[in-house]
Design an enzyme around this catalytic site. Structure first.
Site, short mmCIF file in Angstrom:
data_model
loop_
_atom_site.label_atom_id
_atom_site.label_comp_id
_atom_site.label_asym_id
_atom_site.label_seq_id
_atom_site.Cartn_x
_atom_site.Cartn_y
_atom_site.Cartn_z
N GLU A 38 13.22 -19.78 -5.86
CA GLU A 38 12.03 -20.65 -6.01
C GLU A 38 10.78 -19.78 -6.06
O GLU A 38 10.64 -18.84 -5.27
CB GLU A 38 11.85 -21.61 -4.83
C1 GBH Z 1 9.85 -25.04 -0.76
O1 GBH Z 1 9.36 -25.09 0.52
C2 GBH Z 1 10.91 -26.08 -0.85
O2 GBH Z 1 12.19 -25.52 -0.94
C3 GBH Z 1 10.67 -27.08 -1.93
O3 GBH Z 1 11.48 -28.19 -1.72
C4 GBH Z 1 9.21 -27.41 -1.98
O4 GBH Z 1 8.93 -28.48 -2.85
C5 GBH Z 1 8.48 -26.18 -2.43
O5 GBH Z 1 8.79 -25.10 -1.63
C6 GBH Z 1 6.97 -26.34 -2.47
O6 GBH Z 1 6.45 -26.60 -1.21
O7 GBH Z 1 3.42 -19.70 7.82
O8 GBH Z 1 3.72 -21.78 9.00
O9 GBH Z 1 2.22 -21.66 7.15
C7 GBH Z 1 8.38 -24.15 0.83
C8 GBH Z 1 7.86 -24.44 2.20
C9 GBH Z 1 5.76 -23.40 2.48
C10 GBH Z 1 7.43 -23.25 4.16
C11 GBH Z 1 4.97 -22.31 3.15
C12 GBH Z 1 6.65 -22.17 4.81
C13 GBH Z 1 4.46 -21.40 5.26
C14 GBH Z 1 4.75 -21.58 6.71
N1 GBH Z 1 7.16 -23.29 2.75
N2 GBH Z 1 5.24 -22.37 4.55
S1 GBH Z 1 3.43 -21.14 7.75
#
Ligand code: GBH
Length: 473
Positions: free
Chosen positions: A373
């Protein structure tokens, strides 16, 4: 000499989605609710109360969606299976109607020369299993292995690429720690226990897959392996970095790739849990030989020691939860990385993707890597002619694909890239307000309109080569 922007001839140019984010049809063909149905229907949990009830109706429009992928020249597609469609309630025999949908989808893909990559678990636990304790309960790992075996028996003749879990960090720490994801619990000890049972589920699930799949099948896991940087080289800031790196990465890579938790993770979290839920043999079970590692990357994290600012604003501040997804790290502060941001507020930094790939090509030598991703949300709108122009997304993709290419030059074995996402969809707690698609979806009519980034990506995939920076836009 300009560096080569040509990719290996057999590179996979893909796009990714997940079941709850696109399928809709939540009550059809025997499907029972998952934790995301419950969560999204609970007032206050998602933006505007959005749910995946309808989503982008992929369950009924999958043929058109596959045709669209073929038009865009994609040669790979990563999707996930809805557990409660295949095994309603998470227990008992598999349901043929549920499996048939995925069989038809895969046949459609294969008919168009698109290689399917199947993710077994992208966050949608059957609600009954949550009611029985969810991921903090050990039993859930055994249930997952049984479910993995059912899907492998049904689709093993036609799917070669298998992914056990998507981003178990989110399942454990956003689901049970900060509570911004389903099931919305806020218990740091339960979050670590969930993480352990996800490691166990990955291992037992991999064993179940191996038992049911032909030898040519490949098994992987997709981790949102984080790039964690410190604001300074001071010992306190470097220690904050080390601790968050363990909670972001080591907690899963340790067991899955090396058969052990980092020793300092256990001591750092000793105030939260004594880890007595780890039983003899669990770490060996979690440590299964893999055929590939999937890396999901969006933005790097930037941390420091908290000094006198405990509870400083967090980068993931969606939902106004005061609960941390980082158990035992209240004295770590999170900062915004400088630079332009996407609509999510996530800083655009392709150097992080290069760094991440190089790290794992060193940490897991010989293991092929896939970017499973990568992508960006922007506030896309059709113009008067109904076209959707998203030059920011093109620039984002160009920068990150160039970073992948640079990593290949530097010796990393990267075999493919899956853009998140094929089309606009249900962005979890943010609902439909955040659009990650290369294809625009009109949520009134369900019409699909490829954005300019989709056409750009199609041209890159067809050429197997990135245009020079100056040509972007
Ligand atoms: C992915 O999640 C998913 O797999 C997907 O389903 C989703 O739609 C896509 O990305 C877009 O969001 O350091 O605490 O701020 C990504 C989720 C986003 C989780 C960034 C960690 C930072 C955590 N991630 N996040 S923090």
């Amino acid at each position: 000499m300009p560096e080569s922007l040509t990719f290996p001839a057999d590179f996979l140019w893909g796009a990714a989605t997940s079941a709850y984010q696109i399928e809709g049809a939540v009550r059809e063909d025997g499907r029972t609710p998952s934790i995301w149905d419950t969560f999204s229907h609970t007032p206050g949990r998602t933006a505007d109360g959005d749910t995946g009830d309808v989503a982008v109706e992929h369950y009924h429009r999958y043929r058109d969606d596959v045709a669209l992928m073929a038009d865009l020249g994609l040669n790979a597609y990563r999707f996930s299976v809805s557990w409660s469609r295949v095994q309603p309630t998470g227990r008992g025999p598999a349901v043929q109607r549920g499996l048939d949908f995925y069989r038809r989808l895969v046949d459609e893909l294969l008919g168009k020369g698109i290689k399917p990559a199947l993710t077994l678990y992208h966050w949608d636990l059957p609600q009954e299993l949550e009611d029985a304790g969810g991921w903090p309960a050990r039993e859930t790992a055994y249930r997952f292995a049984e479910y993995a075996g059912f899907v492998a028996e049904a689709l093993g003749d036609r799917v070669e690429s298998w992914i056990t879990l998507n981003e178990p960090w989110c399942s454990a720490f956003l689901g049970y720690g900060s509570g911004v994801h389903a099931p919305g619990r806020t218990d740091p000890a339960a979050a670590l226990q969930a993480a352990h049972h996800l490691n166990l589920a990955h291992g037992l699930g991999t064993q179940a897959l191996r038992a049911a799949l032909p030898a040519r099948a490949r098994v992987a896991v997709s981790l949102n392996s984080s790039v964690v940087r410190a604001v300074s080289e001071s010992p306190a800031d470097l220690d904050a970095r080390r601790r968050i790196d363990n909670l972001a990465n080591g907690v899963f890579h340790g067991p899955m790739l090396h058969g052990a938790y980092p020793a300092d993770l256990l001591t750092d979290t000793a105030r939260v849990t004594d880890w007595s839920f780890v039983q003899d043999g669990d770490l060996a079970a979690a440590h299964q030989p893999l055929d590939a590692l999937g890396l999901n990357y969006y933005t790097p994290a930037l941390v420091s020691a908290a000094h006198d600012e405990p509870g400083s604003p967090r980068a993931d501040g969606h939902g106004a939860s005061e609960h941390s997804p980082w158990p035992g790290s209240d004295d770590v502060a999170f900062h915004q990385t400088p630079g332009d941001r996407t609509e999510m507020g996530w800083t655009i930094d392709p150097t992080g993707l290069h760094e991440l790939i190089m790290r794992y090509s060193r940490e897991a030598p010989g293991l092929p890597l896939y970017v499973t991703e990568n992508g960006a949300a922007y506030d896309d709108k059709p113009d008067a002619e109904g076209r959707v122009h998203d030059p920011e997304r093109i620039a984002y993709l160009h920068g990150h694909l160039a970073a992948v290419r640079r990593a290949i030059t530097d010796g990393a074995d990267v075999r493919g890239y899956y853009l998140w996402s094929l089309m606009d969809n249900f962005e979890w707690s943010y609902g439909y307000g955040k659009r990650f698609g290369a294809v625009y979806v009109d949520y009134e009519t369900q019409a699909r309109v490829p954005k300019s980034s989709a056409h750009w990506y199609a041209a890159v995939a067809a050429a197997g080569e990135l245009p020079l920076e100056g040509a972007v836009g």
